[in-house]
Design a protein around this motif. Sequence first.
Motif, PDB file in Angstrom:
ATOM      1  N   MET A 149       0.844  -1.183   0.000  1.00 53.09           N
ATOM      2  CA  MET A 149       0.000   0.000   0.000  1.00 53.09           C
ATOM      3  C   MET A 149       0.891   1.247   0.000  1.00 53.09           C
ATOM      4  N   ALA A 150       0.540   2.197  -0.823  1.00 47.48           N
ATOM      5  CA  ALA A 150       1.323   3.424  -0.924  1.00 47.48           C
ATOM      6  C   ALA A 150       1.225   4.243   0.360  1.00 47.48           C
ATOM      7  N   LYS A 151       2.324   4.871   0.687  1.00 47.55           N
ATOM      8  CA  LYS A 151       2.336   5.821   1.794  1.00 47.55           C
ATOM      9  C   LYS A 151       2.421   7.204   1.165  1.00 47.55           C
ATOM     10  N   ILE A 152       1.473   8.065   1.531  1.00 51.36           N
ATOM     11  CA  ILE A 152       1.430   9.413   0.966  1.00 51.36           C
ATOM     12  C   ILE A 152       1.878  10.399   2.034  1.00 51.36           C
ATOM     13  N   ILE A 153       2.858  11.201   1.678  1.00 52.78           N
ATOM     14  CA  ILE A 153       3.375  12.221   2.591  1.00 52.78           C
ATOM     15  C   ILE A 153       3.150  13.579   1.940  1.00 52.78           C
ATOM     16  N   LYS A 154       2.493  14.457   2.696  1.00 53.68           N
ATOM     17  CA  LYS A 154       2.219  15.820   2.230  1.00 53.68           C
ATOM     18  C   LYS A 154       2.737  16.807   3.268  1.00 53.68           C
ATOM     19  N   PRO A 155       3.036  18.023   2.821  1.00 50.11           N
ATOM     20  CA  PRO A 155       3.443  19.031   3.798  1.00 50.11           C
ATOM     21  C   PRO A 155       2.254  19.394   4.693  1.00 50.11           C
ATOM     22  N   PRO A 156       2.504  19.669   5.936  1.00 51.81           N
ATOM     23  CA  PRO A 156       3.807  19.852   6.591  1.00 51.81           C
ATOM     24  C   PRO A 156       4.355  18.590   7.250  1.00 51.81           C
ATOM     25  N   GLN A 157       3.827  17.413   6.908  1.00 58.50           N
ATOM     26  CA  GLN A 157       4.298  16.169   7.506  1.00 58.50           C
ATOM     27  C   GLN A 157       5.794  16.003   7.282  1.00 58.50           C
ATOM     28  N   SER A 158       6.510  15.747   8.347  1.00 60.53           N
ATOM     29  CA  SER A 158       7.961  15.617   8.228  1.00 60.53           C
ATOM     30  C   SER A 158       8.327  14.185   7.831  1.00 60.53           C
ATOM     31  N   PHE A 159       9.501  14.042   7.289  1.00 57.53           N
ATOM     32  CA  PHE A 159      10.042  12.741   6.918  1.00 57.53           C
ATOM     33  C   PHE A 159      11.553  12.851   6.927  1.00 57.53           C
TER      34      PHE A 159
END
Length: 155
Positions: free
Chosen positions: A1-11
Motif C-alpha cells: 500500500m502506498a504511503k502518501i506524505i504531504k506538507p507539513p508532515q515531516s520525513f
Amino acid sequence: MAKIIKPPQSFKKKDLKNIKSVFLAGSIEMGVAEKWQEKVENILNNKNIIILNPRRDEWDSTWSQDIKNTLFREQVEWELKALEMADIIIMYFSPQTQSPVSLLEFGLYARSNKLIVCCPEGFWKKGNIDIVCKKYQIKQVESIEMLINEVKSLI
C-alpha cells in the motif's frame, strides 16, 4: 500500500530507504490546475511506494510568499527536501497554467536523471520543455496515465 506524505508532515531519509519514492512535481495553481496528484495517488495506492505530494491540504493563498513567513518557508523547504530525496520526479505541466515554480524545479532537476515529464500541447513553454528534455535525454510522455505507467515500470 502506498504511503502518501504531504506538507507539513515531516520525513527523514531513513523513511525513504528500501522503498521507491516519487515526487509529484508540476502544475498546482489552486483553482486553475486540475487535481492530477489525486489521480496519481489513487492509481498507485496499491503499490509499495512512497508518494511525496506537495499539494498541501490546508494551503492558504493569503500567505505572503516571503522568506520571513514561517508557513510559506516551511512549504518551500519541504518541497526542496522532497525533490532532493525522491528517487523519481514526475512532472506535469497543465496547459491551463503557467507553473513558474514547476519551471524552476524542472531546471533544477533537468540533469538529475530522476525526471519523467508530461507537457501537453497548449502549455505556454512547451517548446522550451521539449528542447531541454531532448538535450538532457529526459523521458517525456503524452499523458498523466503514461506518467503513472512509467512509475509502475520503475517500482
